[in-house]
Design an enzyme around this catalytic site. Structure first.
Site, PDB file in Angstrom:
ATOM      1  N   GLU A   8      -7.928  -2.572  -1.259  1.00  0.00           N
ATOM      2  CA  GLU A   8      -8.834  -2.703  -2.400  1.00  0.00           C
ATOM      3  C   GLU A   8      -8.662  -1.611  -3.458  1.00  0.00           C
ATOM      4  O   GLU A   8      -9.577  -0.826  -3.734  1.00  0.00           O
ATOM      5  CB  GLU A   8     -10.291  -2.731  -1.926  1.00  0.00           C
ATOM      6  CG  GLU A   8     -10.634  -3.951  -1.095  1.00  0.00           C
ATOM      7  CD  GLU A   8     -12.094  -4.005  -0.688  1.00  0.00           C
ATOM      8  OE1 GLU A   8     -12.562  -5.111  -0.350  1.00  0.00           O
ATOM      9  OE2 GLU A   8     -12.770  -2.954  -0.692  1.00  0.00           O
ATOM     10  N   GLU A  60     -10.403 -11.302   2.598  1.00  0.00           N
ATOM     11  CA  GLU A  60     -11.773 -11.111   3.094  1.00  0.00           C
ATOM     12  C   GLU A  60     -12.672 -12.149   2.435  1.00  0.00           C
ATOM     13  O   GLU A  60     -12.800 -12.159   1.202  1.00  0.00           O
ATOM     14  CB  GLU A  60     -12.285  -9.702   2.775  1.00  0.00           C
ATOM     15  CG  GLU A  60     -11.483  -8.588   3.429  1.00  0.00           C
ATOM     16  CD  GLU A  60     -12.048  -7.204   3.114  1.00  0.00           C
ATOM     17  OE1 GLU A  60     -13.205  -7.129   2.638  1.00  0.00           O
ATOM     18  OE2 GLU A  60     -11.333  -6.213   3.346  1.00  0.00           O
TER      19      GLU A  60
END
Length: 639
Positions: free
Chosen positions: A144, A315
Site C-alpha cells: 500500500e 484485499e
C-alpha cells in the site's frame, strides 16, 4: 480468463497448531490463493543478521500441502524496531517538520538510500530461499504505497536526493531559475545546494518548486519499488505484484506498474464511502452498507489499465472495517456483489482481508471471514457461494469498452499545488465524469495520458488535463470519436506557468480561456436547457461557436468537428446532458438505469449490479438489493 478467490493470512499471529485447520477450512470455502508475510520482518529477522526461517518454512508447507497457492510479501512496509538503530534518519518527516515515530507501519522515507538497500536485501534473501520454490506462485512488493500520507516526506534524505534530482533535470541553476520564474520575490538560487524543500515557508512556496517536488516524490516511490524488483527478478519466475490503494494519486501508479507483472488494489467500499468520497448526506445514507455504486468500479478500471490488463483485488472488505469515521456492516449480499463486480471488470483473483479477525493491536476491530473466536463471520458464506458460482460459470474475458477516460497523475499534482479554489480536486472531477458515463449504462476503460491509444472508442473524455502533451494531442487530433477536453485543460505548462499563447490551444479551435473563477459551495452558473456550472467556471474568447451557453450567454461547451471543449465543471444534470449528447454523436445508445443499478459488459456477458437497498427490475428480471445478475451476449453484443 480463469477466476479465483484468495485470502490474507498471518500465520505469525496464530499458534502453529491452528495452521492446518485454517488451511483446510480455506480450501473447503473455495479459496485457492493465500497471501502471507508482508508484515513479518521482526519474526523473520528478530535481530540484525539473525534470520529465522523455520516458522515460515513450516507455514508455507502447511498451506501448500492443503492445496493453496501462496503470495509471499516482502516486509518492507513494517521495518523492525532495531532498524532505527541502524538508520535513525530513515523516518519520514511531515510538512511541519515532525518525524514520524516507530509504533505502527510505513514510517520510512522512500528517499533513504540505506533503508531502501536494506529492504532490497531482505527481498533478495527471501528470493534466494523461496524464489524457485513452486509453492510460491506470486510475490507482493511492500504494501500500500501512499497509505497514511507517506509519499511526500520532508526528511534530510529527501532534501539531499531532491537537490540531486534537480541538478540532473536542469543541469544548470540558471535554467532552473528561468523555468521556475524565480525572479518573482527574489527567489533566484546561486546553486542547487541552496534549494530547500517546499515546506514551512511563510506563505505558499513557488508553485514550480512544489510541482518539481511532487514529481520527485513520485519518482522516489518508483525507484523504491524498482529496487526490490531488481533484487527479486533474477531469483524467481513468479509474477511480481503491488497492492495499490483507493483515491491515492500522490505517485504515478502507471510508472510503478511498468516494473511489475500484475497490478492489484485494496477495495474497502464502505470505508471509502465514509472516508474518501464527497457526497450528500442522503447519498451516503442510501449507500451506507453498500458503498458508492461507482467507486469500486472506477478503481477496477484504473488498475486494469496497467500491466496489460492483468490485475487482482488483493484485499476485499468482508465486513466492518476499523479505520473509517463510521464502520457499518455490509448489507447481506454485498460481499458477493463486490466479488462478482471485480470479476466482471477483469480481475483474476479477489482476495479477502483477512482470514480471521485479530483480537489484538490496531486492526482488532476489522472484521475477517472468521471471528476472533474461530466462528465463521457472515462474509465467509458469501465468499463460499461465489466460489461455487465461478466454478459453474464459463470463463469471462474482458472486452474494450465503448468509452475511454484519460487519467493523468501529474494533473492531480498540478491542481493540488494550484487549486485556485477549495473545491477543485482532480479526482473529484474525473470521478464525476466516470459516474455520468456509468449512469447511462456504458462500460469505461481508463487510459494513461502518457500512452493513450484512442482507436476503437466511440467516446473519449479527458477532463482536467493540466498540460496536453504532444503525443496525446496527436492522438486526440486523429481520433474519430467525439472527444471532450476540459474544464481546466492545457492551461499551464509542465512547470505550472501560464503558456503563451494561452490555452487550451486546441487544434483548429479558435478559443482562449482568458479568465477563470472558482465558485463556493451553493453557487452555480445555470446553463441554457438544464444543468449548471459549479466549482469552476472559465471565460472563453474567440470565434469558436458555442454548442451550450450559460444563461448569461457565456460559452459553456465549444466544438469543432469531434473535438469539444468544456468551459466549466458540470453538475450531475449537465454531465448527464453532455454524455447523452456526445454518446449519441459517437453512435452509442444511452440507457436510463434505475437508481443504484450499474452494468458491465465483458466479451461474452452483461452483468448488472444492484447497489440500491431495494429490489429493481431490469430486463424482465427482479434483482434483489445487493443482487447480481448476468446475461450472455449474442453475436451483435446485445444481451
Amino acid at each position: 480468463m480463469k477466476r479465483a478467490l484468495g485470502v490474507c493470512y498471518y500465520p505469525e499471529h496464530w499458534p502453529q497448531e491452528m495452521w492446518a485447520s485454517d488451511a483446510a477450512r480455506m480450501v473447503e470455502a473455495g479459496i485457492t490463493w493465500v497471501r502471507i508475510g508482508e508484515f513479518a520482518w521482526s519474526r523473520l529477522e528478530p535481530r540484525p543478521g539473525e534470520l529465522e526461517w523455520d516458522w515460515l518454512d513450516q507455514a508455507i508447507a502447511v498451506l501448500a500441502d492443503a492445496g493453496l497457492k501462496i503470495v509471499l510479501g516482502t516486509p518492507s512496509a513494517a521495518p523492525p524496531r532495531w532498524m532505527l538503530n541502524w538508520f535513525p534518519d530513515m523516518l519520514a518527516v511531515d510538512a511541519a517538520g515532525h518525524a514520524r515515530k516507530f509504533g505502527s507501519r510505513r514510517h520510512y522515507c522512500h528517499s533513504h538510500a540505506g533503508y531502501r538497500d536494506a529492504a532490497a536485501q531482505m527481498a533478495a534473501q527471501l528470493g534466494i530461499r523461496y524464489g524457485r520454490d513452486p509453492r510460491i506462485a506470486a510475490w507482493q512488493i511492500d504494501n500500500e504505497y501512499g497509505c497514511h500520507d507517506t509519499v511526500i516526506s520532508y526528511s534530510e534524505a529527501a532534501r539531499v536526493a531532491f537537490r540531486d534530482w534537480l541538478a540532473q533535470k536542469y543541469q544548470d541553476i540558471s535554467a532552473l531559475n528561468m523555468a521556475w520564474g524565480n525572479v518573482f520575490w527574489s527567489m533566484d538560487y546561486g546553486s542547487f545546494s541552496q534549494i530547500d524543500l517546499p515546506n514551512q515557508t511563510v506563505t505558499q512556496a513557488n508553485p514550480s518548486h512544489e510541482m518539481a517536488f511532487r514529481r520527485f516524490c513520485s519518482d522516489q516511490v518508483v525507484a523504491w519499488n524498482a529496487a526490490q524488483v531488481a533484487a527479486l527478478r533474477p531469483l524467481t519466475d513468479a509474477p511480481l505484484i503491488h497492492n495499490y490503494m483507493g483515491r491515492v494519486l500522490e505517485f504515478d501508479h502507471f510508472a510503478v506498474a511498468r516494473d511489475l507483472d500484475i497490478a492489484s488494489w485494496d477495495s474497502y467500499p464502505i470505508g471509502f464511502l465514509s472516508d474518501r468520497l464527497e457526497a450528500s448526506a442522503a447519498h451516503k445514507a442510501r449507500y451506507l452498507q453498500q458503498g458508492d455504486p461507482d467507486m469500486q468500479a472506477f478503481h477496477h478500471d484504473l488498475y486494469r489499465a496497467m500491466n496489460k490488463g492483468r490485475w487482482w483485488v488483493m484485499e476485499q472488505q468482508p465486513g466492518p472495517v476499523n479505520w473509517a469515521p463510521y464502520n457499518p456492516a455490509p448489507l447481506p449480499g454485498m460481499v458477493r456483489l463486490w466479488t462478482w463486480e471485480a470479476f466482471a471488470h477483469g480481475a483474476e483473483v479477489v482476495s479477502y482481508f483477512r482470514w480471521r479477525q485479530a483480537p489484538f493491536a490496531q486492526e482488532q476491530m476489522h472484521a475477517g471471514l472468521m471471528r476472533p473466536d474461530d466462528v465463521a463471520a457472515p462474509g465467509l458464506a458469501e465468499a463460499a457461494a461465489v466460489a461455487v458460482e465461478i466454478g459453474e460459470m464459463p470463463e469471462v474475458d474482458s472486452a474494450q469498452a465503448p468509452v475511454a477516460l484519460i487519467l493523468d497523475y501529474a494533473s492531480a499534482w498540478a491542481w493540488d499545488v494550484l487549486p485556485q479554489g477549495a473545491d477543485f480536486d482532480y479526482f473529484r472531477l474525473i470521478f464525476d465524469a466516470y459516474r455520468a458515463v456509468r449512469r447511462q449504462g456504458f462500460s469505461v476503460d481508463i487510459l494513461s495520458a502518457d500512452h493513450a491509444d484512442l482507436s476503437g472508442y466511440e467516446l473519449v473524455l479527458a477532463p482536467g488535463l493540466a498540460t496536453l502533451r504532444d503525443d496525446l494531442r496527436a492522438a486526440v487530433d486523429t481520433c474519430e470519436a467525439p472527444c471532450l477536453i476540459g474544464p481546466r485543460s492545457n492551461l499551464v505548462t509542465g512547470e505550472l506557468r501560464i503558456p503563451l499563447p494561452m490555452g487550451p490551444a486546441l487544434t483548429g479551435m479558435d478559443a482562449t480561456v482568458t479568465r477563470v473563477e472558482s465558485l463556493p459551495p451553493g453557487a452555480s452558473r445555470p446553463v441554457q436547457g438544464g444543468g449548471a456550472i459549479v466549482h469552476w467556471a472559465e471565460t472563453v474568447e474567440g470565434a469558436a461557436q458555442p454548442i451550450l451557453s450559460g444563461q448569461d450567454g457565456a460559452p459553456a461547451l465549444l466544438a469543432i468537428g469531434n473535438l469539444h471543449y468544456l468551459a466549466g465543471w458540470p453538475d450531475a444534470t449537465l454531465w448527464d446532458r453532455l454524455i447523452d449528447t456526445l454518446a449519441r454523436q459517437g453512435g452509442l445508445e444511452p440507457t436510463q438505469l434505475p437508481e443504484g443499478l450499474r452494468l458491465r459488459d465483458t466479451a461474452t456477458h452483461q452483468f448488472a449490479f444492484n447497489y440500491g437497498p431495494d429490489p429493481v427490475t431490469w430486463r424482465d428480471r427482479e434483482i434483489a438489493a445487493a443482487g447480481v445478475a448476468w446475461w450472455p451476449l449474442d453475436d451483435t453484443g446485445q444481451p
